[in-house]
Design a protein around this motif. Structure first.
Motif, PDB file in Angstrom:
ATOM      1  N   SER A  27       0.958  -1.395   0.001  1.00  0.00           N
ATOM      2  CA  SER A  27       0.031   0.120   0.088  1.00  0.00           C
ATOM      3  C   SER A  27       0.817   1.247  -0.034  1.00  0.00           C
ATOM      4  O   SER A  27       0.508   2.312  -0.780  1.00  0.00           O
ATOM      5  CB  SER A  27      -0.849  -0.108   1.170  1.00  0.00           C
ATOM      6  N   LEU A  28       2.030   1.291   0.844  1.00  0.00           N
ATOM      7  CA  LEU A  28       2.961   2.479   0.987  1.00  0.00           C
ATOM      8  C   LEU A  28       3.384   2.771  -0.290  1.00  0.00           C
ATOM      9  O   LEU A  28       3.823   3.834  -0.886  1.00  0.00           O
ATOM     10  CB  LEU A  28       3.769   1.936   1.907  1.00  0.00           C
ATOM     11  N   LEU A  29       3.903   1.679  -0.954  1.00  0.00           N
ATOM     12  CA  LEU A  29       4.741   1.714  -2.329  1.00  0.00           C
ATOM     13  C   LEU A  29       3.674   1.764  -3.628  1.00  0.00           C
ATOM     14  O   LEU A  29       4.413   1.989  -4.663  1.00  0.00           O
ATOM     15  CB  LEU A  29       5.754   0.766  -2.560  1.00  0.00           C
ATOM     16  N   ASP A  30       2.508   1.681  -3.384  1.00  0.00           N
ATOM     17  CA  ASP A  30       1.566   1.562  -4.392  1.00  0.00           C
ATOM     18  C   ASP A  30       1.688   0.394  -5.437  1.00  0.00           C
ATOM     19  O   ASP A  30       1.742   0.792  -6.610  1.00  0.00           O
ATOM     20  CB  ASP A  30       1.350   2.830  -5.227  1.00  0.00           C
ATOM     21  N   VAL A  31       1.851  -0.841  -4.966  1.00  0.00           N
ATOM     22  CA  VAL A  31       2.489  -1.787  -5.841  1.00  0.00           C
ATOM     23  C   VAL A  31       1.539  -3.016  -5.230  1.00  0.00           C
ATOM     24  O   VAL A  31       1.200  -3.401  -4.080  1.00  0.00           O
ATOM     25  CB  VAL A  31       3.812  -2.251  -5.560  1.00  0.00           C
ATOM     26  N   SER A  32       0.894  -3.599  -6.198  1.00  0.00           N
ATOM     27  CA  SER A  32      -0.171  -4.635  -5.859  1.00  0.00           C
ATOM     28  C   SER A  32       0.438  -6.047  -5.697  1.00  0.00           C
ATOM     29  O   SER A  32       1.426  -6.298  -6.286  1.00  0.00           O
ATOM     30  CB  SER A  32      -1.439  -4.837  -7.066  1.00  0.00           C
ATOM     31  N   ILE A  33      -0.038  -6.711  -5.003  1.00  0.00           N
ATOM     32  CA  ILE A  33       0.135  -8.137  -4.966  1.00  0.00           C
ATOM     33  C   ILE A  33      -0.830  -8.997  -5.517  1.00  0.00           C
ATOM     34  O   ILE A  33      -1.948  -8.725  -5.750  1.00  0.00           O
ATOM     35  CB  ILE A  33       0.164  -8.633  -3.249  1.00  0.00           C
ATOM     36  N   LYS A  34      -0.466 -10.200  -6.270  1.00  0.00           N
ATOM     37  CA  LYS A  34      -1.265 -11.010  -6.920  1.00  0.00           C
ATOM     38  C   LYS A  34      -2.281 -11.661  -6.151  1.00  0.00           C
ATOM     39  O   LYS A  34      -1.907 -11.843  -4.991  1.00  0.00           O
ATOM     40  CB  LYS A  34      -0.442 -12.069  -7.709  1.00  0.00           C
ATOM     41  N   LYS A  35      -3.570 -11.586  -6.488  1.00  0.00           N
ATOM     42  CA  LYS A  35      -4.814 -12.232  -5.577  1.00  0.00           C
ATOM     43  C   LYS A  35      -4.487 -13.639  -5.542  1.00  0.00           C
ATOM     44  O   LYS A  35      -5.127 -14.359  -4.726  1.00  0.00           O
ATOM     45  CB  LYS A  35      -5.945 -11.837  -6.564  1.00  0.00           C
ATOM     46  N   SER A  36      -3.641 -14.470  -6.476  1.00  0.00           N
ATOM     47  CA  SER A  36      -3.453 -15.820  -6.403  1.00  0.00           C
ATOM     48  C   SER A  36      -2.400 -16.176  -5.541  1.00  0.00           C
ATOM     49  O   SER A  36      -1.819 -17.252  -5.642  1.00  0.00           O
ATOM     50  CB  SER A  36      -3.079 -16.251  -8.015  1.00  0.00           C
ATOM     51  N   MET A  37      -1.616 -15.202  -4.789  1.00  0.00           N
ATOM     52  CA  MET A  37      -0.339 -15.565  -4.010  1.00  0.00           C
ATOM     53  C   MET A  37      -0.765 -15.608  -2.697  1.00  0.00           C
ATOM     54  O   MET A  37      -1.614 -14.538  -2.238  1.00  0.00           O
ATOM     55  CB  MET A  37       0.652 -14.447  -4.522  1.00  0.00           C
ATOM     56  N   ILE A  38      -0.363 -16.369  -1.771  1.00  0.00           N
ATOM     57  CA  ILE A  38      -0.514 -16.517  -0.371  1.00  0.00           C
ATOM     58  C   ILE A  38       1.025 -16.209   0.121  1.00  0.00           C
ATOM     59  O   ILE A  38       1.992 -16.464  -0.283  1.00  0.00           O
ATOM     60  CB  ILE A  38      -0.988 -17.617   0.022  1.00  0.00           C
ATOM     61  N   ILE A  39       1.109 -15.428   1.439  1.00  0.00           N
ATOM     62  CA  ILE A  39       2.055 -14.965   2.032  1.00  0.00           C
ATOM     63  C   ILE A  39       1.953 -15.509   3.394  1.00  0.00           C
ATOM     64  O   ILE A  39       0.992 -15.041   4.203  1.00  0.00           O
ATOM     65  CB  ILE A  39       2.476 -13.505   1.845  1.00  0.00           C
ATOM     66  N   ILE A  40       3.192 -16.399   3.918  1.00  0.00           N
ATOM     67  CA  ILE A  40       2.993 -17.001   5.000  1.00  0.00           C
ATOM     68  C   ILE A  40       4.298 -16.696   5.748  1.00  0.00           C
ATOM     69  O   ILE A  40       5.328 -16.876   5.095  1.00  0.00           O
ATOM     70  CB  ILE A  40       2.772 -18.509   5.026  1.00  0.00           C
ATOM     71  N   GLY A  41       4.368 -16.314   6.891  1.00  0.00           N
ATOM     72  CA  GLY A  41       5.858 -15.994   7.705  1.00  0.00           C
ATOM     73  C   GLY A  41       5.487 -15.461   9.215  1.00  0.00           C
ATOM     74  O   GLY A  41       4.464 -14.376   9.178  1.00  0.00           O
ATOM     75  N   GLU A  42       6.432 -15.519   9.946  1.00  0.00           N
ATOM     76  CA  GLU A  42       6.321 -14.855  11.225  1.00  0.00           C
ATOM     77  C   GLU A  42       7.465 -13.974  10.975  1.00  0.00           C
ATOM     78  O   GLU A  42       8.558 -14.237  10.820  1.00  0.00           O
ATOM     79  CB  GLU A  42       6.536 -15.766  12.361  1.00  0.00           C
ATOM     80  N   VAL A  43       7.124 -12.455  11.760  1.00  0.00           N
ATOM     81  CA  VAL A  43       8.185 -11.637  11.712  1.00  0.00           C
ATOM     82  C   VAL A  43       8.577 -11.545  13.291  1.00  0.00           C
ATOM     83  O   VAL A  43       7.853 -10.945  13.999  1.00  0.00           O
ATOM     84  CB  VAL A  43       7.905 -10.271  10.952  1.00  0.00           C
ATOM     85  N   GLY A  44       9.936 -11.449  13.533  1.00  0.00           N
ATOM     86  CA  GLY A  44      10.426 -11.365  14.790  1.00  0.00           C
ATOM     87  C   GLY A  44      10.475  -9.628  15.160  1.00  0.00           C
ATOM     88  O   GLY A  44      10.201  -8.978  14.327  1.00  0.00           O
ATOM     89  N   LEU A  45      10.751  -9.326  16.432  1.00  0.00           N
ATOM     90  CA  LEU A  45      10.930  -8.116  16.778  1.00  0.00           C
ATOM     91  C   LEU A  45      11.970  -7.339  16.297  1.00  0.00           C
ATOM     92  O   LEU A  45      11.998  -5.999  15.967  1.00  0.00           O
ATOM     93  CB  LEU A  45      11.040  -7.885  18.411  1.00  0.00           C
ATOM     94  N   THR A  46      13.112  -7.828  15.751  1.00  0.00           N
ATOM     95  CA  THR A  46      14.159  -7.295  15.055  1.00  0.00           C
ATOM     96  C   THR A  46      13.980  -7.317  13.450  1.00  0.00           C
ATOM     97  O   THR A  46      15.056  -6.987  12.713  1.00  0.00           O
ATOM     98  CB  THR A  46      15.544  -7.794  15.447  1.00  0.00           C
ATOM     99  N   GLY A  47      13.057  -7.913  13.143  1.00  0.00           N
ATOM    100  CA  GLY A  47      12.677  -7.992  11.376  1.00  0.00           C
ATOM    101  C   GLY A  47      12.951  -9.090  10.958  1.00  0.00           C
ATOM    102  O   GLY A  47      12.783  -9.394   9.709  1.00  0.00           O
TER     103      GLY A  47
END
Length: 77
Positions: A27-47
């Motif tokens: 949203s910030l970069l105004d770049v869309s994500i494919k609707k057919s893509m799933i994104i899975i992952g845990e992000v730690g406090l340090t990134g």
């Protein structure tokens, strides 16, 4: 930017972290994500991107729902 989980549901699954962050950045970069893509992952406090449990089951379920590709933590591969 607001993050609204459908119906105001509460989720206790850290595997949602990366998907939410990618959505905010797209949203910030105004770049869309494919609707057919799933994104899975845990992000730690340090990134750092952490592995998630039951990745095979998650991807199989996503495929049943029509997702064609996935972004997953490198440490899960």
């Amino acid at each position: 930017v607001y993050v609204n989980i459908a119906g105001g549901s509460y989720f206790n699954d850290p595997a949602l972290d990366l998907g939410i962050i990618i959505s905010l950045v797209s949203s910030l970069l105004d770049v869309s994500i494919k609707k057919s893509m799933i994104i899975i992952g845990e992000v730690g406090l340090t990134g750092e991107i952490r592995p998630v449990s039951n990745l095979d089951r998650r991807i199989n379920e996503a495929a049943k729902l029509g997702f064609k590709s996935a972004i997953v933590p490198k440490s899960n591969i």
